[in-house]
Scaffold this motif. Structure first.
Motif, PDB file in Angstrom:
ATOM      1  N   ILE A  15      -3.832   2.270  12.931  1.00 51.41           N
ATOM      2  CA  ILE A  15      -3.077   3.542  12.015  1.00 51.41           C
ATOM      3  C   ILE A  15      -1.710   2.821  11.969  1.00 51.41           C
ATOM      4  O   ILE A  15      -1.443   2.755  11.324  1.00 51.41           O
ATOM      5  N   LEU A  16      -1.219   3.690  13.151  1.00 50.42           N
ATOM      6  CA  LEU A  16       0.238   3.726  13.015  1.00 50.42           C
ATOM      7  C   LEU A  16       0.635   2.698  13.026  1.00 50.42           C
ATOM      8  O   LEU A  16       2.080   2.885  12.538  1.00 50.42           O
ATOM      9  N   GLU A  17       0.702   1.670  13.588  1.00 48.54           N
ATOM     10  CA  GLU A  17       1.127   0.301  13.486  1.00 48.54           C
ATOM     11  C   GLU A  17       1.271  -0.333  11.951  1.00 48.54           C
ATOM     12  O   GLU A  17       2.765  -0.965  11.538  1.00 48.54           O
ATOM     13  N   HIS A  18       0.117   0.042  11.431  1.00 50.15           N
ATOM     14  CA  HIS A  18       0.556  -0.199   9.512  1.00 50.15           C
ATOM     15  C   HIS A  18       0.606   0.902   8.907  1.00 50.15           C
ATOM     16  O   HIS A  18       2.062   0.281   8.320  1.00 50.15           O
ATOM     17  N   TYR A  19       1.503   1.900   9.564  1.00 44.96           N
ATOM     18  CA  TYR A  19       2.311   3.059   9.086  1.00 44.96           C
ATOM     19  C   TYR A  19       3.518   2.479   8.739  1.00 44.96           C
ATOM     20  O   TYR A  19       4.317   2.423   8.556  1.00 44.96           O
ATOM     21  N   ARG A  20       3.453   2.162  10.142  1.00 42.91           N
ATOM     22  CA  ARG A  20       5.040   1.625  10.792  1.00 42.91           C
ATOM     23  C   ARG A  20       5.931   0.292   9.868  1.00 42.91           C
ATOM     24  O   ARG A  20       7.334   0.349  10.091  1.00 42.91           O
ATOM     25  N   LEU A  21       4.686  -0.185   9.746  1.00 39.43           N
ATOM     26  CA  LEU A  21       5.035  -1.555   8.837  1.00 39.43           C
ATOM     27  C   LEU A  21       5.216  -1.252   7.251  1.00 39.43           C
ATOM     28  O   LEU A  21       5.106  -1.791   6.622  1.00 39.43           O
ATOM     29  N   SER A  22       5.344   0.032   6.836  1.00 39.73           N
ATOM     30  CA  SER A  22       4.843   0.979   5.633  1.00 39.73           C
ATOM     31  C   SER A  22       3.097   0.099   4.656  1.00 39.73           C
ATOM     32  O   SER A  22       3.364  -0.181   3.905  1.00 39.73           O
ATOM     33  N   ASP A  23       2.646  -0.263   5.254  1.00 40.08           N
ATOM     34  CA  ASP A  23       1.289  -0.984   5.240  1.00 40.08           C
ATOM     35  C   ASP A  23      -0.136   0.083   4.902  1.00 40.08           C
ATOM     36  O   ASP A  23      -0.940   0.214   5.567  1.00 40.08           O
ATOM     37  N   PHE A  24       0.678   0.625   3.755  1.00 39.94           N
ATOM     38  CA  PHE A  24      -0.764   1.768   3.392  1.00 39.94           C
ATOM     39  C   PHE A  24      -1.739   1.482   2.946  1.00 39.94           C
ATOM     40  O   PHE A  24      -3.080   1.846   3.412  1.00 39.94           O
ATOM     41  N   ASP A  25      -2.315   0.787   2.649  1.00 38.61           N
ATOM     42  CA  ASP A  25      -3.401  -0.068   2.615  1.00 38.61           C
ATOM     43  C   ASP A  25      -4.353  -0.210   3.309  1.00 38.61           C
ATOM     44  O   ASP A  25      -5.283   0.005   4.027  1.00 38.61           O
ATOM     45  N   GLY A  26      -4.040  -1.302   4.491  1.00 37.04           N
ATOM     46  CA  GLY A  26      -3.871  -1.201   6.104  1.00 37.04           C
ATOM     47  C   GLY A  26      -4.284  -0.032   6.443  1.00 37.04           C
ATOM     48  O   GLY A  26      -5.358   0.703   7.365  1.00 37.04           O
ATOM     49  N   CYS A  27      -3.588   0.732   6.087  1.00 42.57           N
ATOM     50  CA  CYS A  27      -3.633   2.491   7.123  1.00 42.57           C
ATOM     51  C   CYS A  27      -4.910   2.917   6.660  1.00 42.57           C
ATOM     52  O   CYS A  27      -6.009   3.221   7.482  1.00 42.57           O
ATOM     53  N   LEU A  28      -4.964   3.175   5.129  1.00 42.58           N
ATOM     54  CA  LEU A  28      -6.366   3.654   4.551  1.00 42.58           C
ATOM     55  C   LEU A  28      -7.650   3.321   5.146  1.00 42.58           C
ATOM     56  O   LEU A  28      -8.138   3.506   5.194  1.00 42.58           O
ATOM     57  N   ASP A  29      -7.212   1.697   5.140  1.00 45.36           N
ATOM     58  CA  ASP A  29      -8.739   0.520   5.727  1.00 45.36           C
ATOM     59  C   ASP A  29      -9.245   1.388   7.191  1.00 45.36           C
ATOM     60  O   ASP A  29     -10.459   1.338   7.383  1.00 45.36           O
ATOM     61  N   PHE A  84      -4.272  13.333   8.361  1.00 50.30           N
ATOM     62  CA  PHE A  84      -2.524  13.722   8.465  1.00 50.30           C
ATOM     63  C   PHE A  84      -1.941  12.169   7.927  1.00 50.30           C
ATOM     64  O   PHE A  84      -1.487  12.260   6.866  1.00 50.30           O
ATOM     65  N   TYR A  85      -3.147  11.071   8.060  1.00 52.47           N
ATOM     66  CA  TYR A  85      -2.398  10.166   7.585  1.00 52.47           C
ATOM     67  C   TYR A  85      -2.370   9.952   6.383  1.00 52.47           C
ATOM     68  O   TYR A  85      -1.799   8.656   5.613  1.00 52.47           O
ATOM     69  N   LYS A  86      -4.142   9.621   6.345  1.00 54.96           N
ATOM     70  CA  LYS A  86      -4.412  10.778   4.513  1.00 54.96           C
ATOM     71  C   LYS A  86      -3.486  11.319   3.886  1.00 54.96           C
ATOM     72  O   LYS A  86      -2.992  11.144   3.067  1.00 54.96           O
ATOM     73  N   LEU A  87      -3.018  12.748   4.788  1.00 53.86           N
ATOM     74  CA  LEU A  87      -2.194  12.953   3.634  1.00 53.86           C
ATOM     75  C   LEU A  87      -0.485  12.786   3.596  1.00 53.86           C
ATOM     76  O   LEU A  87       0.477  12.798   2.132  1.00 53.86           O
ATOM     77  N   HIS A 123       5.966  -4.918  16.116  1.00 49.18           N
ATOM     78  CA  HIS A 123       4.287  -4.233  15.888  1.00 49.18           C
ATOM     79  C   HIS A 123       3.320  -5.038  15.165  1.00 49.18           C
ATOM     80  O   HIS A 123       1.422  -4.623  14.915  1.00 49.18           O
ATOM     81  N   GLU A 124       3.615  -6.402  14.945  1.00 52.40           N
ATOM     82  CA  GLU A 124       2.549  -6.865  14.551  1.00 52.40           C
ATOM     83  C   GLU A 124       1.499  -8.050  15.270  1.00 52.40           C
ATOM     84  O   GLU A 124       0.542  -7.930  15.736  1.00 52.40           O
ATOM     85  N   SER A 125       2.451  -8.479  16.687  1.00 55.40           N
ATOM     86  CA  SER A 125       1.828  -8.529  18.101  1.00 55.40           C
ATOM     87  C   SER A 125       0.892  -7.133  18.615  1.00 55.40           C
ATOM     88  O   SER A 125      -0.032  -7.439  19.294  1.00 55.40           O
ATOM     89  N   ALA A 126       1.280  -6.372  18.782  1.00 57.39           N
ATOM     90  CA  ALA A 126       0.620  -4.665  18.967  1.00 57.39           C
ATOM     91  C   ALA A 126      -0.683  -4.485  18.329  1.00 57.39           C
ATOM     92  O   ALA A 126      -1.520  -4.629  18.414  1.00 57.39           O
ATOM     93  N   ILE A 127      -0.586  -4.375  16.295  1.00 60.29           N
ATOM     94  CA  ILE A 127      -1.632  -4.683  15.872  1.00 60.29           C
ATOM     95  C   ILE A 127      -2.730  -6.224  16.194  1.00 60.29           C
ATOM     96  O   ILE A 127      -3.639  -6.268  16.402  1.00 60.29           O
ATOM     97  N   GLN A 128      -2.189  -7.456  15.932  1.00 60.74           N
ATOM     98  CA  GLN A 128      -3.510  -8.976  16.692  1.00 60.74           C
ATOM     99  C   GLN A 128      -4.064  -8.419  17.610  1.00 60.74           C
ATOM    100  O   GLN A 128      -4.957  -8.694  18.807  1.00 60.74           O
ATOM    101  N   ASN A 129      -3.345  -7.282  19.554  1.00 59.52           N
ATOM    102  CA  ASN A 129      -3.811  -6.991  20.398  1.00 59.52           C
ATOM    103  C   ASN A 129      -4.674  -5.439  20.373  1.00 59.52           C
ATOM    104  O   ASN A 129      -6.067  -5.968  21.255  1.00 59.52           O
ATOM    105  N   TYR A 130      -4.562  -5.262  19.986  1.00 57.29           N
ATOM    106  CA  TYR A 130      -5.643  -3.641  19.689  1.00 57.29           C
ATOM    107  C   TYR A 130      -6.497  -5.101  18.700  1.00 57.29           C
ATOM    108  O   TYR A 130      -7.921  -4.127  19.282  1.00 57.29           O
TER     109      TYR A 130
END
Length: 428
Positions: A317-331, A354-357, A284-291
């Motif tokens: 958003i999905l990758e940050h959620y899978r890493l439980s990085d909710f602040d990153g999700c919201l950003d 959905f992710y906000k909820l 997931h970290e590598s996925a985020i870097q490539n995105y």
């Protein structure tokens, strides 16, 4: 000269019945035989029929552009040279006989369908296809080839991938009869479109074969951009087959070519697809870097690129959620909502909401999934999101001890997973 086909073409084009055209000249039955090339009438009869249609029987040559000019236009369309294609189209329609000569008009309209698709005017292309289809019984084998090719492309753009494949196979069958009329770039184009349709229809082995066929011709022509397109598609195919090493090999080859040609759109797609691959294998970290790398190459100057941008933000958003990085999700949700103001998108609106909820533990998330999100994606037949949200809902219902409903949604997800095991990848 095929007088029957010419007569029928202009009669249908002008909205006349056989009775109206034949009235006072010959019987409708005899006109039907002429139109079907079952008889050759006297020149006097043909002159009268031509005159009624407003045609000059003695001027069959016209001062029209050559078929080569039309094929030149078609080549600019296939190779996506938009400005040049628009200019050539304007030049062609200035020649009235492009639209009056049966032979040239058919080719013009068949090529125009593809030009409209290039301009992303899918509904206009469908109208043009319906109009030209009524003349199909006047087509020769070459016209049939372009008709089925255009039909296959149109079905592809409309998301009907199995029908697209069937139409393209019809085109392939006709291509063997007119092989001497087709340039090598047209053959490679046919193979590439077949590869696209079979990939989307999940006939992955067939797609791998057709990509290889297209790539061989493009490489022989030193066509770097088309070769990169092939490597991107092949990367997606191997990713679907879970051969991740071969997938990465093709993505890296596409990236290498795109860096040489400075094709930012291809670099954008390469990094999106590498991100998708890394996500599939749990990196997931590598996925985020490539995105994030893909965003650098997304200039958002077209609707397609804007759509890619929204898709990439959703993936982040999905990758940050899978890493439980909710602040990153919201950003990234905030970033996505700003982009939605430029290009509204109902599915992305649903994703972001959905992710906000779920992050805020909103008690309405279960009903929202049941009543809004899952029904929406079921209606759109977006199986990957039906699966994803059904699994989330099943988990939420289990925590509420609503075991029967939880089992039903889990069963729905498993059934779709078994049926659609090759989901993933973004195409050109």
């Amino acid at each position: 000269m095929e007088y029957g086909k010419v007569l029928r073409f202009h009669r249908v084009k002008q909205g006349l019945t056989q009775n109206q055209l034949a009235d006072g000249i010959i019987s409708p039955a005899y006109l039907s035989k002429i139109e079907n090339d079952q008889t050759v009438p006297a020149f006097e009869v043909l002159e009268l029929l031509y005159e009624r249609l407003g045609l000059d029987f003695h001027d069959s040559s016209y001062n029209h552009p050559s078929k080569e000019k039309l094929k030149e236009w078609y080549e600019t369309i296939v190779f996506k040279r938009k400005e040049e294609a628009r200019k050539l189209k304007d030049d062609l329609i200035q020649q009235k006989d492009t639209l009056n000569n049966h032979h040239l008009y058919i080719f013009y309209e068949l090529f125009r369908i593809r030009h409209l698709l290039l301009e992303n005017e899918v509904e206009k292309a469908y109208v043009a296809w319906k109009d030209i289809r009524q003349h199909e019984d006047t087509f020769d084998e070459e016209m049939e080839y372009y008709f089925h090719l255009s039909s296959g492309l149109l079905e592809y753009y409309r998301g009907n991938y199995d029908e697209s494949f069937q139409q393209l196979m019809e085109a392939k069958n006709y291509s063997s009869s007119i092989v001497h009329e087709l340039e090598d770039w047209e053959i490679s184009d046919l193979y590439y479109i077949l590869a696209l349709s079979t990939s989307q229809a999940n006939h992955i082995s067939a797609s791998v074969f057709y990509v290889d066929q297209a790539l061989e011709i493009y490489q022989a022509r030193y066509d770097l951009e088309k070769s990169a397109d092939c490597h991107i598609l092949q990367g997606i195919n191997y990713s679907k087959l879970k051969n991740y090493a071969k997938a990465l090999e093709n993505f890296h080859m596409a990236r290498k070519i795109a860096m040489q040609t400075l094709n930012r759109n291809q670099l954008n797609l390469v990094y999106i697809n590498i991100g998708t691959l890394e996500s599939r294998i749990g990196n997931h970290e590598s996925a985020i870097q490539n995105y994030k790398k893909s965003l650098y190459y997304n200039d958002s100057d077209t609707t397609y690129k804007q759509s890619y941008l929204l898709t990439t933000i959703h993936s982040l958003i999905l990758e940050h959620y899978r890493l439980s990085d909710f602040d990153g999700c919201l950003d990234w949700i905030n970033e996505g909502e700003q982009e939605l103001k430029k290009l509204p998108s109902k599915p992305h609106e649903l994703h972001f909401n959905f992710y906000k909820l779920i992050i805020k533990n909103d008690p309405t998330v279960i009903s929202h999934l049941e009543e809004v999100i899952i029904p929406y994606f079921q209606d759109k037949k977006e199986h990957i999101y039906i699966i994803r949200y059904s699994m989330v809902l099943a988990d939420l219902l289990e925590k509420k001890r609503m075991y029967k409903k939880s089992t039903n949604y889990l069963r729905l997800a498993i059934q779709l997973l078994n049926k659609h095991s090759h989901l993933g990848g973004i195409l050109l």
